[in-house]
Write an enzyme that holds these catalytic residues in place. Structure first.
Site, PDB file in Angstrom:
ATOM      1  N   LYS A 198     -14.455   4.008  16.211  1.00 51.84           N
ATOM      2  CA  LYS A 198     -15.258   4.008  17.275  1.00 51.84           C
ATOM      3  C   LYS A 198     -16.727   4.007  17.063  1.00 51.84           C
ATOM      4  O   LYS A 198     -17.456   3.378  17.930  1.00 51.84           O
ATOM      5  CB  LYS A 198     -14.946   5.593  18.025  1.00 51.84           C
ATOM      6  N   HIS A 212     -20.916   4.917  10.560  1.00 58.75           N
ATOM      7  CA  HIS A 212     -21.231   5.793   9.261  1.00 58.75           C
ATOM      8  C   HIS A 212     -22.566   5.265   8.724  1.00 58.75           C
ATOM      9  O   HIS A 212     -22.734   3.994   8.518  1.00 58.75           O
ATOM     10  CB  HIS A 212     -20.091   5.814   8.324  1.00 58.75           C
ATOM     11  N   ASP A 226     -22.032  13.792  13.209  1.00 56.64           N
ATOM     12  CA  ASP A 226     -21.109  14.569  12.477  1.00 56.64           C
ATOM     13  C   ASP A 226     -21.599  14.839  11.014  1.00 56.64           C
ATOM     14  O   ASP A 226     -21.618  13.736  10.184  1.00 56.64           O
ATOM     15  CB  ASP A 226     -19.616  14.055  12.309  1.00 56.64           C
ATOM     16  N   THR A 279     -13.230  14.656   3.777  1.00 58.08           N
ATOM     17  CA  THR A 279     -13.165  13.188   3.707  1.00 58.08           C
ATOM     18  C   THR A 279     -13.841  12.492   4.678  1.00 58.08           C
ATOM     19  O   THR A 279     -13.458  12.750   5.855  1.00 58.08           O
ATOM     20  CB  THR A 279     -11.728  12.750   3.114  1.00 58.08           C
ATOM     21  N   ARG A 328      -8.122   0.150   9.217  1.00 59.43           N
ATOM     22  CA  ARG A 328      -7.831   1.410  10.190  1.00 59.43           C
ATOM     23  C   ARG A 328      -6.475   1.105  10.815  1.00 59.43           C
ATOM     24  O   ARG A 328      -6.143  -0.022  11.167  1.00 59.43           O
ATOM     25  CB  ARG A 328      -8.856   1.261  11.294  1.00 59.43           C
ATOM     26  N   HIS A 336     -30.824 -21.599 -12.029  1.00 56.80           N
ATOM     27  CA  HIS A 336     -31.654 -20.789 -11.256  1.00 56.80           C
ATOM     28  C   HIS A 336     -32.729 -21.553 -10.374  1.00 56.80           C
ATOM     29  O   HIS A 336     -33.694 -22.317 -10.553  1.00 56.80           O
ATOM     30  CB  HIS A 336     -32.791 -19.839 -12.293  1.00 56.80           C
ATOM     31  N   LYS A 380      -9.767 -29.543   8.089  1.00 60.11           N
ATOM     32  CA  LYS A 380      -9.747 -28.156   7.668  1.00 60.11           C
ATOM     33  C   LYS A 380      -8.184 -27.731   7.550  1.00 60.11           C
ATOM     34  O   LYS A 380      -7.780 -27.360   8.631  1.00 60.11           O
ATOM     35  CB  LYS A 380     -10.549 -27.207   8.243  1.00 60.11           C
ATOM     36  N   ASP A 421      -5.078 -25.039   6.944  1.00 60.17           N
ATOM     37  CA  ASP A 421      -4.775 -23.765   7.034  1.00 60.17           C
ATOM     38  C   ASP A 421      -3.715 -23.339   5.887  1.00 60.17           C
ATOM     39  O   ASP A 421      -2.221 -23.461   6.580  1.00 60.17           O
ATOM     40  CB  ASP A 421      -4.287 -23.478   8.550  1.00 60.17           C
TER      41      ASP A 421
END
Length: 850
Positions: free
Chosen positions: A175, A178, A230, A239, A247, A367, A536, A538
């Site tokens: 939701k 963090h 929180d 945790t 998720r 570089h 391309k 797949d």
């Protein structure tokens, strides 16, 4: 397909089952695809989760079933899975430590989608260390969403920066957001209780300063229309979802690191598995600064203590807060920073770059700074002794190149690739041109160095460095680098000066070159005179090596992007060996393994049925159901000689000359015409899109380059603009006239149906111009706009037609919510269209496969 397969991961044997089992029905995402995701992001996920006791949340029957948490290891846990015991007041739990890819793969096999870890790690001896990071969980209450969480995140960032903490945002995949901050220096000795108390006071302050939008009390009744900060997840026993963990939601969303610029996007949303993999491959680990917390706790080793003094000049030129470059050990022997891509998940007290017995290392880095040059570095006495080569490594013994000695670099720099920001010392792009080990023949300090380099990429060679400048003055650091006449053979044995250098062995397959996603502006510049357009595909990318076997017969080896040997999985592709000439071996090619559907189009889901198989019986059973083809589109080496530096046009001609294709091997011709024509042909054929390749560019193994652009098909839809949301709230009384997003509708039986919003694809000027083009009205001209999206909206007369690209339509919700545009991108106004002309476009075959 076999439902049980045995695979070897980092020397561990695992049994994988039901790889085609759908874990996310909404997107038909399978267990095999979840395992592929975990392997793709493992370097970052392990870095942030390792050595922390993991609580697992499992969905064996998919996310629509009831999950269960698991802390204790059970009898089915393999003996090799790392673990630590935590003794509680009345019990003990044995927790898994997610320290390696084998363990991560095992978790995926057990349908562990969510991995939750605390903010502290175990030390080398199993003792819990102080917390190495602070976290704030910004949880939206009813009526608010990610935009409001982003606003609170910016408020929190101001406070944390004032505390000498630099937060990094992560959209949680559930939701909210963090915020993580590494605890280093003066913050590094805080206990979990102390960090939790600091976080609570910070949350209390935010709520006092922003009472209309922030709440810090735990009571759910107070959260309506507000963001709950929180602070409690800093408690020793609490945790948080590990960064990069999937998720167990309806869709396969991820706890994904984000940039602060992204949080300014009013259309901020959670990211899904494939998006996170693409971002990680393109941008690396955006959360890498967080690793400074646990690296601050590494215990010193004698090797580290002996080297930190030599890095003073290196560090004096760099600010660790501004550059991603590694910083090596500090005076205490602790790692100040590990390079992105290095093994930052080392055990607390274990030095990931500690010298190991064997040959010392070398690296040559390309570089692209203010002037292109190459940095030549030799591991010596605990550091990388370094020279800048303006013209690169010499290849002709008759021509010496200038070498300018620079400051010693930390050993970690040997794995560094990335962008040094503008304004910083050495600003520009750094990539590894070559790396390996070397044999030392002579090292006269500040005078002469002679070494023999050993590299699987470019073969062995003997080089000498001779100092030409005096010890004082302007040329004090001037050297010459010389390719000696006596050169080693493939085994590293010096050959006579007149001996011709033999062709190099293919050795380990190089990593393939990767394409960059093209922006609208970049697409406009793709002139077909300078760019070629290929399909391309797949499927599974593969570097293909064809070499002569002991009996003289050609042997084909297939290697994935991650270095996995795919040869046993796709034995039918060994037929390629019959399509090349012995004189061209060894041969290194680049291509894609595809599985075609009934219409002859590549199907990635169909290809999944052939993945991760090694046993001949399993492979043969799968072959009877799904056949594969090999599409070749580039060549890196012919007869042992590299051709990667040649332009695409030359490599393409070489490819067509060295392979005589027939099924199952193909060398498709490039698409003809302009980019628009190539895309149209690709769309007509139902393919994924187009890859544009610069005709005069070389092949850069392992690099994601702007010499190649990938262009996926996007569907388009005409819409009517019914309102807009400001880019930012503005000061009190300020009339902000810059659009963050436009609110869109389509005609629906004499009224309007809301279909979502578009907030990307705009230039800064566009965001002002679109507002100027709208006729503002005091109220919404339609119903059905979600409260979160209607908040702060300005409404407009529904009279202007625009066009957007989009990925598809959302499903009609169970609550009756209408379908919305997914991932809409602004394309522009359609002045030739009236609102009554707008219709919902039917889904094309190409769109279904894009």
């Amino acid at each position: 397909m076999s439902r049980t397969q045995r695979v070897t991961v980092e020397g561990r044997t695992l049994t994988l089952s039901n790889l085609d089992k759908v874990l996310y029905p909404a997107t038909a995402t399978t267990k095999g695809e979840v395992l592929h995701y975990l392997a793709s992001v493992a370097p970052a996920l392990l870095a942030h989760a390792s050595h922390r006791p993991a609580t697992r949340k499992r969905w064996p029957d998919g996310v629509e079933s009831t999950p269960f948490f698991q802390k204790n290891l059970d009898a089915s846990t393999p003996a090799w899975v790392p673990r630590r015991t935590i003794r509680h007041t009345s019990s003990s739990n044995d927790y898994v430590l997610v320290d390696d890819l084998a363990t991560l793969t095992w978790l995926g096999q057990t349908a562990t989608l969510e991995i939750h870890v605390p903010q502290w790690r175990f030390g080398r001896t199993g003792t819990p260390l102080p917390p190495d990071r602070l976290v704030l969980d910004l949880d939206p209450g009813p009526g608010v969403g990610l935009p409001e969480c982003a606003e609170v995140a910016r408020h929190a960032r101001d406070i944390l920066v004032g505390m000498d903490l630099e937060p990094v945002p992560v959209t949680s995949g559930s939701k909210g957001i963090h915020l993580y901050a590494a605890l280093t220096g003066q913050h590094g000795e805080l206990t979990s209780d102390a960090v939790s108390a600091v976080a609570k006071e910070l949350a209390r302050h935010l709520a006092a300063e922003h009472p209309d939008t922030v709440v810090f009390e735990m009571k759910r009744a107070l959260r309506e229309g507000k963001v709950f900060v929180d602070w409690s997840q800093n408690n020793e026993s609490k945790t948080t979802i590990a960064p990069y963990s999937p998720r167990g939601r309806e869709r396969p969303t991820v706890a994904a690191p984000r940039t602060w610029d992204e949080l300014d996007d009013p259309d901020l949303r959670h990211l899904e598995l494939d998006e996170v993999v693409e971002r990680f491959e393109r941008d690396g680990d955006l959360l890498a600064p967080l690793l400074a917390g646990h690296l601050d706790r590494l215990e010193p080793t004698p090797q580290r203590l002996a080297t930190f003094t030599r890095l003073g000049t290196y560090r004096a030129k760099r600010d660790p807060g501004r550059t991603p470059e590694p910083f090596g050990p500090d005076e205490a022997g602790s790692d100040a920073r590990t390079a992105p891509g290095a093994d930052a998940a080392a055990d607390a007290g274990t030095d990931s770059t500690e010298e190991t017995p064997g040959a010392p290392s070398f690296v040559i880095q390309e570089h692209h700074a203010r002037r292109l040059h190459w940095d030549f570095r030799l591991e010596h006495e605990g550091v990388l002794v370094s020279w800048a080569l303006p013209k690169g490594e010499p290849t002709d013994p008759g021509r010496n190149h200038l070498a300018v000695q620079t400051e010693d670099h930390p050993l970690e720099y040997g794995t560094f690739e990335g962008s040094i920001p503008a304004g910083e010392y050495g600003a520009g792009e750094v990539t590894i041109w070559d790396a390996g080990t070397y044999e030392l023949e002579k090292w006269r300090e500040d005078a002469e160095v002679i070494v023999t380099l050993h590299s699987e990429r470019r073969g062995p060679r003997r080089l000498a460095l001779i100092r030409t400048g005096g010890r004082d003055g302007q040329d004090a650091n001037s050297w010459l680098i010389h390719r000696t006449k006596a050169q080693p053979d493939d085994a590293g044995t010096p050959a006579p000066p007149e001996a011709a250098a033999p062709p190099t062995s293919p050795g380990r397959a190089p990593r393939p070159m990767l394409a960059t996603t093209a922006s609208t502006g970049e697409l406009d510049r793709l002139d077909p005179e300078r760019w070629a357009f290929e399909v391309k595909w797949d499927g599974f990318r593969a570097v293909v090596t064809v070499s002569a076997g002991p009996d003289g017969d050609p042997q084909v080896r297939l290697t994935s992007r991650s270095g996995q040997d795919l040869t046993p999985t796709f034995p039918e592709l060994a037929a390629l060996g019959e399509m090349v000439r012995p004189a061209d071996l060894p041969l290194v090619l680049d291509g894609e393994i595809v599985a075609l559907d009934g219409q002859g189009r590549p199907s990635f889901r169909r290809l999944q049925q052939r993945a991760n198989l090694a046993k001949p019986r399993d492979v043969e059973r799968a072959r009877r159901r799904v056949t594969v083809d090999l599409v070749l589109f580039d060549v890196l080496e012919v007869a042992g000689s590299p051709v990667a530096d040649r332009p695409w046009t030359a490599r393409r001609a070489t490819l067509e000359g060295v392979v005589s294709p027939r099924p199952p091997v193909h060398v498709p011709a490039p698409l003809e015409g302009t980019l628009a024509e190539a895309l149209a042909e690709s769309r007509r054929l139902g393919l994924e899109g187009v890859v544009a390749k610069r005709r005069d560019a070389g092949y850069r193994p392992g690099r994601r380059s702007h010499d190649w652009f990938k262009v996926k098909h996007a569907r388009t839809q005409e819409v009517v603009v019914v309102g807009w949301r400001p880019l930012h709230a503005g000061a009190p009384g300020e009339d902000v006239r810059t659009a963050g997003s436009l609110l869109l509708a389509v005609p629906d039986g004499g009224t309007w149906r809301y279909v979502g919003k578009v907030g990307t694809g705009f230039r800064d000027r566009d965001r002002r111009d679109v507002v100027a083009a709208l006729q503002e009205v005091p109220s919404a001209p339609l119903e059905g706009v979600p409260a979160v999206e209607a908040r702060h909206a300005r409404w407009a007369t529904p009279e202007r037609v625009a066009e957007v690209g989009f990925a598809g339509w959302t499903s009609v919700g169970a609550d009756g919510a209408e379908a919305r545009l997914r991932h809409a991108v602004w394309r522009g106004w359609r002045p030739d269209k009236a609102p009554a002309d707008v219709v919902v476009e039917p889904e094309s075959g190409a769109a279904r496969n894009s």
